[in-house]
Design an enzyme around this catalytic site. Structure first.
Site, PDB file in Angstrom:
ATOM      1  N   SER A   1       0.239   6.603   3.057  1.00 39.43           N
ATOM      2  CA  SER A   1       0.834   7.589   3.808  1.00 39.43           C
ATOM      3  C   SER A   1       2.173   8.216   3.246  1.00 39.43           C
ATOM      4  CB  SER A   1       1.136   7.316   5.261  1.00 39.43           C
ATOM      5  OG  SER A   1      -0.023   6.547   6.021  1.00 39.43           O
TER       6      SER A   1
ATOM      7  N   GLN B   1       0.669  -1.213  -0.068  1.00 45.85           N
ATOM      8  CA  GLN B   1      -0.120   0.071   0.041  1.00 45.85           C
ATOM      9  C   GLN B   1       0.829   1.221   0.118  1.00 45.85           C
ATOM     10  OE1 GLN B   1      -2.126   0.539   3.665  1.00 45.85           O
ATOM     11  NE2 GLN B   1      -3.860   1.662   2.549  1.00 45.85           N
ATOM     12  N   GLY B   2       0.435   2.190  -0.898  1.00 50.82           N
ATOM     13  CA  GLY B   2       1.178   3.694  -0.784  1.00 50.82           C
ATOM     14  C   GLY B   2       0.300   4.347  -0.491  1.00 50.82           C
TER      15      GLY B   2
ATOM     16  N   GLU C   1     -10.610  -2.003   4.639  1.00 50.11           N
ATOM     17  CA  GLU C   1      -9.786  -2.352   5.907  1.00 50.11           C
ATOM     18  C   GLU C   1     -10.101  -2.327   7.020  1.00 50.11           C
ATOM     19  OE1 GLU C   1      -6.505   0.698   6.037  1.00 50.11           O
ATOM     20  OE2 GLU C   1      -5.302  -0.723   7.000  1.00 50.11           O
TER      21      GLU C   1
END
Lengths: 405, 374
Positions: free
Chosen positions: A129, A126-127, A244
């Site tokens: 933050s 996941q990209g 999520e």
């Protein structure tokens, strides 16, 4: 009102148990139950076994290769997997990017990416933050500039989980600086092998390498890797965050860890008696168990409403925030009590203690194997109230989405 | 797995909701709390007509065969209305005890009258100095002629001032037994008082109170499991009542946050207050889950399963109720601590629920001790 599972559901549970008995490799469950360090291959091997059974992506609709289970069946499956010590199915591909691709991706993207997620071929990370954009995610600055049939990406992502193993990363990038900051964000899928992508480890306080920074320097990404429309990424991102959060309740895993806590408390001693006979400590275990009993029913209430078709299918509502908050607090209470149960024997830091083949050494024999992971777990799960939208952000969501404040 | 009410249950819930809104508004309730009885006899009659006084009893004794979930929804609604009638002590606690432990003749004599609203009961079990402990009974039963006489004292008997009959525990050489005693029996002295939440209770002394042999409920010396089971029903019902109150308090508090202005804006704009409100909502949802668990498991034939669920629920709901009640008062500022607003009345009732029939620590301990058997 009936809190019992139906005969059909109980039979389903038996089927899952039978499968786990036959197909869950003993070395994997030993690692999970013993709190040992997990390698990439452990996750991939288990995913491939599940896929072979047709259970690789239990939450997916049948049209995309899911088994067509309702939410109660999924709950039963996850509970049994946790109890048996199956490796956790990492959410990044299965529960995060996949629903977005299903809901907003093109048929070509669906055909290209989804089969490789469920069969374990592609590892996703996941990209989201960035160093300057944590809870205020929409302030993100990683730039994507359109040049012909490519975007050129420059910027930095952080708090990236297990990206060191990843084939793909889904990224929120800025494609516009006009208007509200949410209106200039796009959702891009980026091949981790692209020139200009670099991954740098961030060692966390438990001493482990689970988290990374990911840097993008003039990374070329074909426009066909854009999900949906340019500048609509925030909508997709919010959709993803809802998915999520439900996973984060972790009822099955917490039930397993509660069992483990009781086990430790019956082996450790205080005043020459099993620690669990110490009323002060036993009451603290009881208090966590109450929280978990309540969460399990709250979770089942949400899940039952979902399988009865109330609410938008596949898109958990803001009540998911309640599950996230309580689930993460309980995970923290459990790791704290497991560590506390060891007392002073929680002090030694033994790096090798997390290796599957380590079984203590003479000086530490009495405690080595069961004690080694416990302090680290406590330090590790401080993250749970921070990630996935910190618990304070969840309370904002409850205030705004449920209460209308 | 099914968390829905049946059509019938929804209809009953709706009827009760309308009754509370129409006939049990806050000002009416306030006046009732100060009346001689401390509750409404007409409301009691309405309860009889609605069938809720006969709800948890078997059909053969004029009842409606209701279960723990039926009681859950009734108690939740009575909680929302802060109803003052001694429903808990008469129907759930004493009615439940008679249903589960009395002889057929006793059931025939009591349950139909109770269901028709013609009889009120109270359980005189706990004693001065005995706190929540079930077996601290010093009241003596001694043989006297063909019957027995009772000597001793009982403390904080809920619903006692209005009760026609009392179920009294007393000890003899066989152990602790239960007796059905007329509230007007000679030798029985009552010191009635209002409770903090506007209900009625009494302390009482027994001086040579005569009962005949037929007054015995259950087998001689066998009172404790009977009382424990009846109290489990009462505590499951209290959990449901507390959830009704917490839901009402959350609605009232939320409305206040949206309408009360300070610094030129509704105070609900302030994050410090939003997060407290979110905590109240979370606590109430979790408490609702536990009250549901208790309502379903209280009917279990397995005493260990029943005890475990009810103890867990009472401990947890009490903790949640404390948070919700205290925060509701805090978020109302000065208005939270005055008598003229319903918030303080809900808060007081929640607080007293937590102290009745075992507090959070008592039930946490009861639950905690089941871990030793795991």
């Amino acid at each position: 009102m009936d809190l019992n599972f139906t005969a059909e559901q109980r039979q389903f549970r038996e089927e899952v148990r039978g499968f786990l008995r036959d197909k869950l490799p003993a070395d994997l469950s030993r690692k999970v139950l013993g709190g040992k360090r997990m390698e990439k291959d452990d996750f991939v091997r288990w995913q491939k076994i599940l896929h072979q059974q047709g259970w690789g992506a239990i939450s997916w609709p049948a049209e995309f290769g899911g088994p067509g289970w309702n939410a109660i069946q999924q709950h039963i499956f996850e509970e049994e997997c946790a109890d048996a010590g199956a490796p956790m199915q990492l959410p990044f591909g299965l529960k995060m990017v996949a629903p977005v691709i299903m809901a907003y991706g093109s048929p070509a993207q669906q055909q290209r990416f989804l089969p490789r997620i469920v069969d374990g071929s592609d590892w996703w990370c996941q990209g989201y933050s960035e160093p300057g954009s944590g809870s205020d995610l929409a302030s993100l600055k990683t730039r994507a500039v359109r040049e012909g049939d490519h975007y050129v990406i420059n910027g930095q992502k952080t708090w990236n989980t297990l990206g060191q193993h990843a084939d793909w990363i889904f990224c929120l990038v800025r494609t516009s600086t006009e208007g509200r900051q949410q209106a200039g964000i796009s959702f891009l899928l980026i091949d981790m092998k692209s020139p200009g992508v670099s991954v740098r480890p961030i060692i966390m306080m438990d001493g482990e390498h689970e988290i990374n920074e990911v840097w993008f320097e003039d990374v070329k990404v074909p426009v066909e890797n854009l999900i949906g429309e340019e500048n609509k990424g925030w909508t997709y991102a919010k959709f993803l965050l809802g998915h999520e959060r439900t996973g984060i309740a972790g009822v099955g895993r917490s039930k397993r860890e509660l069992k483990k806590l009781k086990q430790i408390a019956s082996v450790e001693t205080a005043n020459g008696r099993p620690l669990i006979e110490d009323q002060r400590f036993r009451d603290r275990i009881a208090q966590v168990e109450l929280e978990l009993m309540a969460l399990e029913i709250t979770h089942l209430r949400v899940v039952s409403a979902e399988s009865a078709g109330e609410g938008k299918k596949g898109a958990p509502g803001p009540e998911a925030s309640i599950l996230k908050i309580k689930g993460s607090e309980i995970q923290q209470m459990l790791t704290e009590l497991k560590m506390q149960a060891l007392g002073p024997y929680a002090l030694p830091y033994i790096e090798d203690g997390l290796n599957a083949d380590w079984s203590g050494e003479p000086m530490l024999q009495a405690y080595g194997d069961h004690a080694a992971p416990l302090s680290g777990q406590y330090f590790n799960v401080r993250k749970t109230t921070i990630y996935g939208g910190s618990n304070e952000i969840q309370k904002n969501i409850i205030s705004q989405m449920i209460l209308g404040l | 797995m099914d968390f829905n009410y049946t059509e019938e249950q929804l209809a009953l819930q709706d009827t009760l909701r309308r009754f509370i809104a129409r006939d049990y508004a806050f000002e009416q309730r306030r006046a009732l709390a100060k009346s001689a009885d401390g509750f409404s006899r007409p409301a009691w009659k309405t309860y009889a007509e609605l069938g809720i006084l006969a709800l948890p009893f078997p059909e053969e004794f004029g009842g409606l065969n209701g279960n723990g979930v039926d009681s859950l929804l009734v108690m939740e609604m009575l909680g929302r209305g802060l109803a003052l009638e001694p429903y808990l002590s008469t129907v759930i606690l004493c009615g439940g005890l008679i249903r589960d432990a009395a002889s057929t003749a006793q059931k025939e004599a009591i349950l139909p009258a109770l269901g028709a609203g013609e009889l009120m009961l109270a359980l005189a079990h706990f004693e001065p100095g005995g706190r929540h402990e079930l077996d601290r009974v010093s009241t003596r039963a001694t043989v006297s002629g063909k019957g027995l006489k009772l000597d001793g004292a009982k403390a904080v008997v809920l619903g006692a001032p209005a009760a026609d009959k009392l179920i009294v525990s007393a000890r003899d050489e066989k152990g602790i037994s239960l007796y059905l005693v007329d509230a007007k029996a000679p030798g029985l002295a009552l010191r009635p008082y209002p409770t903090q939440d506007g209900a009625r209770a009494a302390n009482m002394t027994f001086t040579g109170v005569e009962v005949d042999a037929a007054a015995l409920i259950g087998s001689a010396g066998d009172a404790l499991p009977i009382v424990e089971r009846a109290l489990d029903h009462a505590n499951a019902a209290l959990c449901a009542e507390a959830v009704g109150i917490m839901s009402a308090l959350n609605e009232i508090t939320l409305e206040y946050l949206k309408t009360r202005k300070q610094f030129g804006v509704p105070i609900g704009n302030f994050q410090a207050l939003q997060h407290r409100m979110a905590d109240m909502v979370i606590a109430t949802e979790q408490a609702r889950s536990m009250a549901t668990l208790a309502a379903v498991r209280v009917d279990s034939a397995d005493a260990t399963e029943r005890r475990r669920a009810v103890a867990a629920a009472k401990a947890y709901v009490t903790q949640s109720a404390r948070l919700v009640g205290q925060q509701a008062v805090q978020l109302h500022g000065g208005m939270g601590v005055v008598d003229e607003l319903n918030v303080s009345h809900y808060f007081k009732r929640l607080t007293m629920i937590g102290l009745s029939f075992g507090d959070a620590d008592y039930h946490l301990g009861r639950f905690s001790d089941t871990l030793l058997a795991d």
